[in-house]
Scaffold this motif. Structure first.
Motif, PDB file in Angstrom:
ATOM      1  N   VAL A 138       0.880  -1.171   0.000  1.00 15.95           N
ATOM      2  CA  VAL A 138       0.000   0.000   0.000  1.00 15.95           C
ATOM      3  C   VAL A 138       0.915   1.218   0.000  1.00 15.95           C
ATOM      4  O   VAL A 138       1.966   1.215   0.655  1.00 15.95           O
ATOM      5  N   ARG A 139       0.541   2.256  -0.703  1.00 16.69           N
ATOM      6  CA  ARG A 139       1.355   3.474  -0.732  1.00 16.69           C
ATOM      7  C   ARG A 139       1.377   4.117   0.654  1.00 16.69           C
ATOM      8  O   ARG A 139       0.351   4.203   1.330  1.00 16.69           O
ATOM      9  N   VAL A 140       2.561   4.568   1.045  1.00 22.44           N
ATOM     10  CA  VAL A 140       2.732   5.203   2.350  1.00 22.44           C
ATOM     11  C   VAL A 140       3.644   6.406   2.173  1.00 22.44           C
ATOM     12  O   VAL A 140       4.559   6.394   1.355  1.00 22.44           O
ATOM     13  N   ALA A 141       3.360   7.466   2.915  1.00 24.66           N
ATOM     14  CA  ALA A 141       4.177   8.679   2.888  1.00 24.66           C
ATOM     15  C   ALA A 141       4.015   9.383   4.229  1.00 24.66           C
ATOM     16  O   ALA A 141       3.067   9.128   4.972  1.00 24.66           O
ATOM     17  N   THR A 142       4.958  10.259   4.527  1.00 23.78           N
ATOM     18  CA  THR A 142       4.850  11.041   5.751  1.00 23.78           C
ATOM     19  C   THR A 142       4.816  12.520   5.417  1.00 23.78           C
ATOM     20  O   THR A 142       5.348  12.962   4.397  1.00 23.78           O
ATOM     21  N   TRP A 143       4.191  13.246   6.294  1.00 24.90           N
ATOM     22  CA  TRP A 143       4.205  14.702   6.237  1.00 24.90           C
ATOM     23  C   TRP A 143       4.154  15.183   7.679  1.00 24.90           C
ATOM     24  O   TRP A 143       3.275  14.766   8.447  1.00 24.90           O
ATOM     25  N   GLU A 144       5.152  15.997   8.028  1.00 28.71           N
ATOM     26  CA  GLU A 144       5.286  16.490   9.398  1.00 28.71           C
ATOM     27  C   GLU A 144       5.303  15.294  10.354  1.00 28.71           C
ATOM     28  O   GLU A 144       6.116  14.415  10.188  1.00 28.71           O
ATOM     29  N   ARG A 145       4.387  15.224  11.293  1.00 27.48           N
ATOM     30  CA  ARG A 145       4.360  14.150  12.288  1.00 27.48           C
ATOM     31  C   ARG A 145       3.432  12.996  11.896  1.00 27.48           C
ATOM     32  O   ARG A 145       3.185  12.109  12.704  1.00 27.48           O
ATOM     33  N   ASP A 152      -5.212   3.797  -3.430  1.00 22.89           N
ATOM     34  CA  ASP A 152      -5.313   3.953  -4.882  1.00 22.89           C
ATOM     35  C   ASP A 152      -3.932   4.162  -5.487  1.00 22.89           C
ATOM     36  O   ASP A 152      -3.284   5.171  -5.227  1.00 22.89           O
ATOM     37  N   SER A 153      -3.493   3.238  -6.309  1.00 28.47           N
ATOM     38  CA  SER A 153      -2.167   3.353  -6.917  1.00 28.47           C
ATOM     39  C   SER A 153      -2.101   4.457  -7.965  1.00 28.47           C
ATOM     40  O   SER A 153      -1.021   4.862  -8.377  1.00 28.47           O
ATOM     41  N   GLU A 154      -3.244   4.965  -8.400  1.00 24.34           N
ATOM     42  CA  GLU A 154      -3.284   6.013  -9.429  1.00 24.34           C
ATOM     43  C   GLU A 154      -3.406   7.422  -8.856  1.00 24.34           C
ATOM     44  O   GLU A 154      -3.309   8.404  -9.591  1.00 24.34           O
ATOM     45  N   ALA A 155      -3.640   7.553  -7.567  1.00 20.11           N
ATOM     46  CA  ALA A 155      -3.796   8.877  -6.965  1.00 20.11           C
ATOM     47  C   ALA A 155      -2.471   9.634  -7.026  1.00 20.11           C
ATOM     48  O   ALA A 155      -1.400   9.031  -7.009  1.00 20.11           O
ATOM     49  N   PRO A 156      -2.531  10.959  -7.081  1.00 20.87           N
ATOM     50  CA  PRO A 156      -1.289  11.750  -7.105  1.00 20.87           C
ATOM     51  C   PRO A 156      -0.480  11.540  -5.825  1.00 20.87           C
ATOM     52  O   PRO A 156      -1.034  11.170  -4.791  1.00 20.87           O
ATOM     53  N   PRO A 157       0.825  11.792  -5.866  1.00 26.33           N
ATOM     54  CA  PRO A 157       1.655  11.690  -4.656  1.00 26.33           C
ATOM     55  C   PRO A 157       1.172  12.653  -3.571  1.00 26.33           C
ATOM     56  O   PRO A 157       0.575  13.700  -3.869  1.00 26.33           O
ATOM     57  N   LEU A 158       1.441  12.304  -2.329  1.00 26.07           N
ATOM     58  CA  LEU A 158       0.994  13.113  -1.200  1.00 26.07           C
ATOM     59  C   LEU A 158       1.400  14.577  -1.304  1.00 26.07           C
ATOM     60  O   LEU A 158       0.560  15.457  -1.088  1.00 26.07           O
ATOM     61  N   PRO A 159       2.655  14.921  -1.641  1.00 25.44           N
ATOM     62  CA  PRO A 159       3.013  16.347  -1.726  1.00 25.44           C
ATOM     63  C   PRO A 159       2.145  17.111  -2.734  1.00 25.44           C
ATOM     64  O   PRO A 159       1.800  18.265  -2.502  1.00 25.44           O
ATOM     65  N   ASP A 160       1.772  16.458  -3.830  1.00 28.24           N
ATOM     66  CA  ASP A 160       0.910  17.113  -4.817  1.00 28.24           C
ATOM     67  C   ASP A 160      -0.486  17.354  -4.249  1.00 28.24           C
ATOM     68  O   ASP A 160      -1.106  18.385  -4.509  1.00 28.24           O
ATOM     69  N   VAL A 161      -0.972  16.406  -3.475  1.00 23.10           N
ATOM     70  CA  VAL A 161      -2.306  16.535  -2.881  1.00 23.10           C
ATOM     71  C   VAL A 161      -2.311  17.651  -1.841  1.00 23.10           C
ATOM     72  O   VAL A 161      -3.238  18.452  -1.779  1.00 23.10           O
ATOM     73  N   LEU A 162      -1.286  17.704  -1.016  1.00 24.62           N
ATOM     74  CA  LEU A 162      -1.220  18.724   0.037  1.00 24.62           C
ATOM     75  C   LEU A 162      -1.001  20.117  -0.539  1.00 24.62           C
ATOM     76  O   LEU A 162      -1.511  21.098  -0.008  1.00 24.62           O
ATOM     77  N   LYS A 164      -0.446  23.729  -1.567  1.00 21.86           N
ATOM     78  CA  LYS A 164      -0.240  24.950  -0.787  1.00 21.86           C
ATOM     79  C   LYS A 164      -0.617  24.780   0.677  1.00 21.86           C
ATOM     80  O   LYS A 164      -0.194  25.555   1.531  1.00 21.86           O
ATOM     81  N   LEU A 165      -1.406  23.777   0.973  1.00 17.77           N
ATOM     82  CA  LEU A 165      -1.829  23.536   2.348  1.00 17.77           C
ATOM     83  C   LEU A 165      -0.629  23.359   3.277  1.00 17.77           C
ATOM     84  O   LEU A 165      -0.664  23.761   4.434  1.00 17.77           O
ATOM     85  N   GLN A 166       0.455  22.771   2.747  1.00 17.37           N
ATOM     86  CA  GLN A 166       1.653  22.563   3.559  1.00 17.37           C
ATOM     87  C   GLN A 166       2.152  23.875   4.155  1.00 17.37           C
ATOM     88  O   GLN A 166       2.462  23.947   5.346  1.00 17.37           O
ATOM     89  N   ASN A 167       2.226  24.921   3.350  1.00 18.01           N
ATOM     90  CA  ASN A 167       2.698  26.222   3.829  1.00 18.01           C
ATOM     91  C   ASN A 167       1.676  26.882   4.742  1.00 18.01           C
ATOM     92  O   ASN A 167       2.042  27.516   5.734  1.00 18.01           O
ATOM     93  N   GLU A 168       0.402  26.729   4.432  1.00 21.41           N
ATOM     94  CA  GLU A 168      -0.644  27.373   5.222  1.00 21.41           C
ATOM     95  C   GLU A 168      -0.741  26.796   6.633  1.00 21.41           C
ATOM     96  O   GLU A 168      -1.164  27.475   7.556  1.00 21.41           O
ATOM     97  N   LEU A 169      -0.324  25.538   6.811  1.00 22.42           N
ATOM     98  CA  LEU A 169      -0.424  24.904   8.120  1.00 22.42           C
ATOM     99  C   LEU A 169       0.837  25.063   8.978  1.00 22.42           C
ATOM    100  O   LEU A 169       0.863  24.622  10.122  1.00 22.42           O
TER     101      LEU A 169
END
Length: 177
Positions: A138-145, A152-162, A164-169
Motif C-alpha cells: 500500500v502506498r505510504v508517505a509522511t508529512w510532518e508528524r 489507490d495506486s493512481e492517486a497523485p503523490p501526497l506532496p501534490d495533494v497537500l 499549498k496547504l503545507q505552507n498554510e499549516l
C-alpha cells in the motif's frame, strides 16, 4: 443509487435547503460508494511517525475499511494486513515490535519487507512461488508528524495533494521535533 444521490440538491437557495436524506448515513450501498470514492482514492492519516521509531515497529489499523499494517524496516512500508493464504489478519490491531510478520492461522511468515519467507505444511505445492505471494503493498508517505496511506495506486503523490496547504499549516507547529 442514482435516486438516492439525486434526492439532495446542494444548489438550492438557503431558504429552501434541506438536509441530505437519512439513507446517506445508513444505507450500506451508499456507505460502500462513499468508502470507495472518498476513502479508497485519497491519502488518509493512518498514524503518527513517533509510533514507528525503531526497526520492527508496526502499526496495524484499518483505513478505508481495509486492514493495513505499516512497519519500519529501514524506512516505512505499508501492506494490506492480510495473509495471502487464507486472508487472516497477520498482525494484531494496534502497535508493537516484531522481527517478522506471521499469520496466526497457518503460520505463514513474511519479512518486514513483505516477502513471503515461510509456508509451514505447504511443502511440495506444484507451481507455487513464494516470490509471487508476498504481502500486497500500500502506498505510504509522511508529512510532518503524520503517516499517510493511499489505497489507490493512481492517486497523485501526497506532496501534490497537500499542495499549498503545507505552507498554510506551518503556523500550527506540527513539525516533528
Amino acid at each position: 443509487m442514482n435516486k438516492l444521490i439525486n434526492a439532495y440538491d446542494p444548489t438550492l437557495a438557503l431558504e429552501n435547503a434541506v438536509t441530505p436524506p437519512s439513507a446517506w448515513y445508513s444505507d450500506e450501498a451508499f456507505a460502500k460508494l462513499e468508502n470507495d470514492a472518498v476513502f479508497g482514492q485519497n491519502w488518509l492519516v493512518a498514524g503518527r511517525v513517533d509510533q514507528l521509531q525503531r526497526e520492527g515497529d508496526y502499526l496495524a489499523t484499518e483505513v478505508g475499511g481495509e486492514p493495513i499494517v505499516i512497519e519500519r524496516s529501514g524506512h516505512l512500508r505499508a501492506f494490506y494486513n492480510v495473509c495471502r493464504h487464507h486472508a487472516a489478519e497477520i498482525m494484531p490491531a494496534g502497535t508493537g515490535c516484531a522481527k517478522v510478520m506471521q499469520c496466526p492461522y497457518h503460520g505463514w511468515t513474511y519479512s518486514l519487507e513483505g516477502r513471503l519467507c515461510g509456508t509451514p505444511q505447504f511443502c511440495g505445492a506444484e507451481g507455487f512461488s513464494k516470490a509471487e505471494n508476498g504481502l500486497v503493498p500500500v502506498r505510504v508517505a509522511t508529512w510532518e508528524r503524520w503517516i499517510f496511506v493511499c489505497l489507490d495506486s493512481e492517486a497523485p503523490p501526497l506532496p501534490d495533494v497537500l499542495g499549498k496547504l503545507q505552507n498554510e499549516l506551518q503556523s500550527l507547529g506540527m513539525r516533528s521535533e
